[in-house]
Write an enzyme that holds these catalytic residues in place. Structure first.
Site: not given
Ligand code: KIV
Length: 242
Positions: A100, A102, A169
């Site tokens: 993942k 951002e 988010e």
């Molecule tokens: O780092 C994390 O825990 C996240 C969640 C808030 C989705 O990105």
């Protein structure tokens, strides 16, 4: 699962936690860079390093969960196309099954390259914790028309680049609902209202054990923390410690 059943997702940071949450049947587990605040004692996620993420991803992966195990690309790990790819590969070698990052349009090309390598990619839009310093805090996104337009464009770019889902988010709930209806891929909300395909939380927030701050969108179960504290107090009593 989109349109069929709500997608539950939670964060994990180590082996026992991954064993426990996987045993509960949570289908998506994320080694989140929230690690910084809830495990490492950092003020935010900006100081979390690739080495931190690799260490904790390895620990979580040793649980060999049935859940899909995703891991965060931390701040500064995707400055160039080459870095984004190399660091995604390192997380996969450490045991993650998806990564993942951002961002939206600006990372579209990286996402395409990561997906072309066969690495499943989870997007993250809305409030971006890795930019908390520039943003001056954790603020809701999508209230202003320009923010709503940007979210729609970013989400479309991520879906087009091959992301399999997008974390939203702190997105204004009606905009999160609009994105959920418009996108062919699932949205997974955190503080973005009920109209997402799934929900994700930072697990220690739910357990009320996050040390410094629990966001407003979480209803923590204070009993978990109280039980843990009384277990320690009872044990100290049992060995005669006052
Ligand atoms: O780092 C994390 O825990 C996240 C969640 C808030 C989705 O990105």
């Amino acid at each position: 699962m989109k349109g069929r059943e709500p997608i539950a997702a939670l964060t994990v940071y180590d082996y026992p936690m991954t064993r426990m949450l996987d045993g509960c049947g949570v289908p998506l587990l994320l080694v989140g860079d929230s690690l910084g605040m809830v495990v490492l004692g950092l003020p935010d996620t900006t100081g979390v390093t690739m080495d931190d993420m690799l260490h904790h991803t390895r620990a979580a992966a040793r649980a060999q969960p049935n859940a899909l195990l995703a891991a965060d690309l931390p701040a500064g790990s995707c400055r160039t196309h080459a870095d984004a790819l190399a660091n995604s590969r390192r997380l996969i070698e450490a045991g993650a099954e998806a990564v993942k990052a951002e961002g939206g349009l600006e990372i579209g090309e990286y996402v395409r390259a990561i997906v072309a390598e066969g690495i499943p990619f989870l997007g993250h839009l809305g409030m971006l914790p890795q930019r908390v310093k520039e943003e001056g805090g954790y603020k809701i996104k999508g209230r202003r028309p320009d923010e709503r337009t940007m979210l729609i464009d970013d989400a479309a770019a991520l879906a087009d680049a091959g992301a399999f889902a997008i974390v939203l988010e702190l997105v204004e709930p009606t905009v999160a609902g609009e994105l959920t209806s418009a996108l062919p891929i699932p949205t997974i909300g955190i503080g973005s209202g009920p109209d997402c395909d799934g929900q994700i939380l930072v697990t220690p927030d739910l357990w009320a054990t996050s040390p410094d701050f629990i966001p407003k969108h979480v209803q923590p179960n204070e009993q978990v923390k109280t039980e843990m504290e009384s277990t320690i107090a009872n044990w100290m009593n049992s060995i005669g410690k006052k």
